[in-house]
Design a protein around this motif. Structure first.
Motif, PDB file in Angstrom:
ATOM      1  N   ASP A  49      48.870  36.127  50.048  1.00  0.00           N
ATOM      2  CA  ASP A  49      50.199  37.559  49.353  1.00  0.00           C
ATOM      3  C   ASP A  49      50.607  37.252  48.159  1.00  0.00           C
ATOM      4  O   ASP A  49      50.574  38.263  47.626  1.00  0.00           O
ATOM      5  N   HIS A  52      47.727  38.520  45.934  1.00  0.00           N
ATOM      6  CA  HIS A  52      47.514  40.279  46.029  1.00  0.00           C
ATOM      7  C   HIS A  52      49.458  41.227  44.669  1.00  0.00           C
ATOM      8  O   HIS A  52      49.138  42.191  44.140  1.00  0.00           O
ATOM      9  N   GLU A  56      48.974  42.860  41.061  1.00  0.00           N
ATOM     10  CA  GLU A  56      49.947  43.694  41.514  1.00  0.00           C
ATOM     11  C   GLU A  56      50.506  43.922  39.722  1.00  0.00           C
ATOM     12  O   GLU A  56      50.345  44.728  39.143  1.00  0.00           O
ATOM     13  N   HIS A  61      42.335  42.311  37.748  1.00  0.00           N
ATOM     14  CA  HIS A  61      42.027  42.736  39.534  1.00  0.00           C
ATOM     15  C   HIS A  61      41.028  40.831  39.721  1.00  0.00           C
ATOM     16  O   HIS A  61      40.260  40.500  38.985  1.00  0.00           O
ATOM     17  N   GLY A 174      41.777  40.961  52.531  1.00  0.00           N
ATOM     18  CA  GLY A 174      40.737  41.319  50.563  1.00  0.00           C
ATOM     19  C   GLY A 174      40.030  40.662  50.042  1.00  0.00           C
ATOM     20  O   GLY A 174      39.579  40.178  49.289  1.00  0.00           O
TER      21      GLY A 174
END
Ligand SMILES: Nc1ncnc2c1ncn2[C@@H]1O[C@H](COP(=O)(O)OP(=O)(O)O)[C@@H](O)[C@H]1O
Ligand SMILES: C=C(OP(=O)(O)O)C(=O)O
Length: 331
Positions: A49, A52, A56, A61, A174
């Motif tokens: 988490d 990610h 963000e 990426h 992911g």
């Protein structure tokens, strides 16, 4: 020829918070590995988490890959790190344990390499009372470290039950790539692909070459993997450290001839973990890895478990950038 390189870090005690990940992304990390030998994908949810969130925030990426347990053999039943001195006698099942197959295969006078050979033991006794080891090379032993018997191959199925569990959760987390440890034959990679297909996971397959068999069979393995991983930790155990550069060179040569991307990993910047600065040999190693055409490069303990984690990533990224600029200015 690629004009960029993928720079991977490894999750661990010093690389898992959002801030730590953001720092690494800003330095140039664009890939990260979760080693499932130390933590399951589900138990690493907070770390993922955080990854990610970091993506963000930075708008960059980072490719998330999982390194499966595979047929690798590791130290069992050790909860905390312990210090073992040269000459110390160790009784298996008391200080730590070994998988049943290793206990079965190991014989009197065998050399047991632990943690990629950082620690070395010799079997002094094996009878109905158990296995007694003498410490030849001592050091700090951490939980879940790799184990190999010098000169003996121990054959286990390519995927263990925990690996199937990992694969079941790949899409939900992911994950974009899977590292298959100890690839020995096409069958290992076919099994992995079938399992990935069964759970509808269209991810990249990275095949870790870290055994003699893997090196010998490399040509036939290539069609079943997207990228080769030259996993120098275990490969160094398998072929012997003095032959490791030749094994690396052989794999690289075949990858060049077949246009197969390859990653170089392990002990790229070990001295940074120990002293905060790299050796001349280490920065040279990184230069040649990239100059000769590696498509990816990965830090492991240097970022996963080191007080100099940021420094290691900074050096890796700066040497990589310098190398790429030099290489493409030349052509
Ligand atoms: N998920 C984790 N939890 C705790 N420690 C970890 C984790 N992942 C890696 N580490 C630590 O980081 C270091 C290097 O990681 P890695 O290269 O993945 O492990 P290994 O060398 O055992 O294969 C090791 O010291 C390991 O203990
Ligand atoms: C990267 C490697 O694998 P692991 O971290 O699983 O020891 C290696 O052996 O070089």
């Amino acid at each position: 020829m690629t004009r960029s390189i993928k720079i991977f870090g490894t999750f661990g005690p010093t690389l898992h918070t959002r801030e730590q990940i953001i720092d690494m992304i800003e330095l140039g990390m664009n890939g990260i590995r979760l080693n499932c030998s130390h933590v399951s994908l589900v138990d690493a949810k907070e770390w993922i988490d955080a990854l990610h969130e970091a993506m963000e925030i930075t708008k960059k990426h980072v490719e998330l890959v999982v390194d499966l347990k595979g047929p690798e053999i590791r130290v069992l039943h050790l909860k905390e790190k312990i210090r073992i001195l040269p000459g110390e006698m160790i009784k298996i099942e008391e200080t730590f344990d070994l998988p049943a197959l290793v206990k079965e295969k190991i014989d009197y006078q065998d050399q047991l390499q632990v943690d990629d050979g950082k620690l070395l033991f010799e079997v002094k006794k094996k009878d109905e009372e158990g296995i007694l080891l003498e410490t030849i090379r001592g050091g700090t032993l951490y939980p879940h470290k790799s184990v190999a018997i010098e000169g003996k191959e121990i054959v286990l199925p390519p995927l263990c039950q925990d690996d199937i569990e990992t694969i079941k959760h790949i899409s939900e987390f992911g994950v974009e790539g899977v590292l298959m440890p100890f690839v020995r034959s096409e069958r290992d990679l076919i099994d992995l692909k079938e399992t990935l297909d069964r759970f509808q996971c269209p991810v990249k397959i990275y095949g870790k070459i870290e055994s003699r068999q893997g090196v010998e069979n490399i040509r036939s393995l290539l069609p079943y993997m997207d990228e080769v991983v030259i996993a120098r930790g275990d490969l160094g155990n398998a072929v012997g450290l003095c032959s490791l550069p030749i094994a690396q060179h052989e794999i690289e040569t075949i990858c060049h001839k077949t246009n197969k991307p390859y990653m170089i990993v392990t002990q790229l910047l070990e001295m940074v973990s120990l002293k905060g600065i790299p050796s001349r040999a280490e920065v040279d190693d990184i230069f040649y890895a990239i100059y000769q055409g590696a498509s990816s490069i990965m830090l492991t303990g240097e970022v996963a478990n080191s007080k100099y984690a940021k420094e290691a990533m900074r050096i890796l990224c700066e040497v990589s950038e310098n190398t790429l600029q030099y290489k493409y200015k030349e052509t």
